[in-house]
Scaffold this active site. Sequence first.
Site, PDB file in Angstrom:
ATOM      1  CG  HIS A 123      40.798  33.385  56.328  1.00 13.31           C
ATOM      2  ND1 HIS A 123      40.947  34.739  56.439  1.00 13.31           N
ATOM      3  CD2 HIS A 123      41.542  33.026  55.250  1.00 13.31           C
ATOM      4  CE1 HIS A 123      41.731  35.178  55.471  1.00 13.31           C
ATOM      5  NE2 HIS A 123      42.118  34.155  54.742  1.00 13.31           N
ATOM      6  CG  ASP A 152      44.845  36.040  51.193  1.00 16.60           C
ATOM      7  OD1 ASP A 152      43.865  35.995  50.430  1.00 16.60           O
ATOM      8  OD2 ASP A 152      45.234  35.071  51.867  1.00 16.60           O
ATOM      9  CD  GLN A 190      41.245  29.916  52.212  1.00 21.88           C
ATOM     10  OE1 GLN A 190      42.167  30.217  51.476  1.00 21.88           O
ATOM     11  NE2 GLN A 190      40.300  30.767  52.542  1.00 21.88           N
ATOM     12  CG  HIS A 192      10.707  52.739  16.339  1.00 21.18           C
ATOM     13  ND1 HIS A 192       9.626  52.959  17.143  1.00 21.18           N
ATOM     14  CD2 HIS A 192      11.737  52.433  17.178  1.00 21.18           C
ATOM     15  CE1 HIS A 192       9.967  52.785  18.412  1.00 21.18           C
ATOM     16  NE2 HIS A 192      11.251  52.462  18.467  1.00 21.18           N
ATOM     17  CD  GLU A 212      37.328  33.517  49.006  1.00 20.19           C
ATOM     18  OE1 GLU A 212      37.380  32.565  49.830  1.00 20.19           O
ATOM     19  OE2 GLU A 212      37.289  34.709  49.340  1.00 20.19           O
ATOM     20  CG  HIS A 213      41.523  31.961  47.681  1.00 21.16           C
ATOM     21  ND1 HIS A 213      40.723  31.946  48.808  1.00 21.16           N
ATOM     22  CD2 HIS A 213      41.917  33.247  47.524  1.00 21.16           C
ATOM     23  CE1 HIS A 213      40.647  33.164  49.312  1.00 21.16           C
ATOM     24  NE2 HIS A 213      41.352  33.982  48.558  1.00 21.16           N
TER      25      HIS A 213
END
Lengths: 418, 418
Positions: free
Chosen positions: A249, A347, A246, A406, A313-314
């Site tokens: 990145h 990924d 991680q 209506h 996120e993960h």
Amino acid sequence: MWKALDIEEWQERRRSDLAGVGAAVAAIVEGVRKDGDEALYRFTKEFDRIVLEDLAVTPEEFEGAYEEVEDSLIESLAEAEAHIRRFHELQRNRSLWLEEVEPGVIVGVKTTPLDRIGAYVPGGRAAYPSTALMTTVPAQVAGVPEICVCTPPPVHPLTLVALDIAGVDECYRVGGAQAIAAMALGTESIDPVQKIVGPGNVYVTAAKMMLREHAEIDFPAGPSEIGILADSTADPAFVAADVLAQAEHDPHAGCVLITTDAALPAKVGAEIKRQMKNAPRRSIIEAALGNSGYVVAADLDEAIAAMDYVAPEHLSIQVADPLSTLNAVHNAGSIFVGPYTAVAFGDYASGTNHVLPTAGFARVFSGLDVHHFCKTSSVQMIDREGLEWLGGVVETLATAEGLHAHAESVRIRRRKKD
Amino acid sequence: MWKALDIEEWQERRRSDLAGVGAAVAAIVEGVRKDGDEALYRFTKEFDRIVLEDLAVTPEEFEGAYEEVEDSLIESLAEAEAHIRRFHELQRNRSLWLEEVEPGVIVGVKTTPLDRIGAYVPGGRAAYPSTALMTTVPAQVAGVPEICVCTPPPVHPLTLVALDIAGVDECYRVGGAQAIAAMALGTESIDPVQKIVGPGNVYVTAAKMMLREHAEIDFPAGPSEIGILADSTADPAFVAADVLAQAEHDPHAGCVLITTDAALPAKVGAEIKRQMKNAPRRSIIEAALGNSGYVVAADLDEAIAAMDYVAPEHLSIQVADPLSTLNAVHNAGSIFVGPYTAVAFGDYASGTNHVLPTAGFARVFSGLDVHHFCKTSSVQMIDREGLEWLGGVVETLATAEGLHAHAESVRIRRRKKD
């Protein structure tokens, strides 16, 4: 640098400061609105330091890209594409379902793909063929007929091979906020799209947020992150390996270990130190570890609650009974269950999508999927029998809301003799 | 006033001018951000001309509301609520599905409700108990534990009865942009929500768009509209009745008839004239008919293409073979198939949702449904067998993208002996 964290304070810092780039992005958007293609050439020269000859990638370039990529890599991309396609096909809804809920009353939902979408694929210094697959394959599975890709120059042959494997042939060499503005507003070369998906830096995200009245977006996204839920059964070497993956990145990446085992953080810390010795992206990892750390929780319930707050996120689940923890967690972009499920599988290869909400947005948003590329219409078919059955309710409620026409639209049908 | 239309020009005018109210709405948002509850009292006095004593509706008021509403009306609301609940239950996803796609590779999707949502229910001069049901029941079916409702004062007993039938007990008497700001940002009395749904005027819509960084929204919505696809088999009296029902909503409502029968518009026009004679909301209808008219298409394909361009909020299909037309259309909020399916059924009783995208937004957005109140997490579980099967692809692609620690996170697991 591997330290105990206050997760509330940590998350506060995860939110990108979109306001900080607002004025710059607004100027870029205005430039593209006014000058179209000419602005794209101008901003590419200014920001990417590249003088473009044309915007659209040609069929010859797509073809030529294969010659610059190793066969084994082409095969791996094709395999990843097949897995991504398979997973997203599993998500797809029936294009129309109808159910007769009472005699003469049929209701249902019709699902239809969008007409034209835009995918932003980061690039520039590196190639992200995996993101080219993740953003375009779900759109194709959904049945979107026009998929427009923008990616910053120089466009890498790997990206072109990935797009070609996915079956996408419309690609423009433009990145940043100017690419988002071009897809949202349209230029001479780039027709406007209905929705823009894909990850990007803070300029890209700010432009996506700013142009939502013109093109819908997937969700706001920032730097990548991992949360690891672990107890004493977790393998510190595996946990450390996922932290490093991680961290490499981006200097802004973040990693949070939440554990019930007070001894685990030190073991993971030692493994991080050991494994990063030979890491080629060591300086990026070191910066990212500055945004990372651990929390020791009293028990698993407390650990899960803290992780739900983080909404990573993960999410990697490294506990004795991972399935019951999977059931208990609420908030995560993508969940990786058990010791052998490295986050790197998501990924690239398990087929799930790696375009995911960050910075706590997983509390509210889903990761990219087939449904992002479709919209639905509800359907009803009512015959004379159903008319009698439902008519009274409509007449009563419409009259109560003061909507007499209506009620009359039902009455005129009930009066009909034939 | 019932005239031939240029649909492109017509639709151009359907888009609400959000920019026109931007400064006013920004000032309201800023007031609520700064002064919290005090701003809500101030703006309610200024805009609703009501001096509030408190914001939250009390349990006693909910109970007392039943005494002010006729029993037949309470029964109709309960019946409508049951139908809405049933339709939205049909949409709901399994909370977790998993599928073993290869030996040792399990992928799936986990669906989780949001924690807290806000529903905006219009009110003021009229009561809209149906909208109270439409915005809250799908959230309940999704499993959202906290549902916060804002509606402008004076709050009508019908609205409270509808909320109570739906099982919602958190309701604040505040409307307009200030209600949206309160739900997005939070005040002393109103906790912030994750997502805001429900229709409103141009101020409400502008505030929803402005605050999307704080609370996600359903979609931009403007004045209500109907599109009718009809051939020579359509009953002009039924078509006219649906036009009038749409037109009575609002002076800005719009109705478009697209037909293959050149003789139909005149017949419908005559029926409109006849039926509106006794319409209690005649002046509203007359104003809305000014935004309405017809298009004669050469054939059904051309008619369908034109209607797909319009992407109406409500689509009524009045042709000889309505099912094949249902299959052919792409863009509509909700579709009403065949002569007896008055659009009013969707407004109240068939169970489908009446909170729908307008002004062409149905090309991109789905009407309100269960999925608006959930988010998903993808899931993967990979064991040692799956690790061998997928590991190579990850190592190859990660290396190609320069992400060495990603490859290493797989390698360290493959090396493990036990």
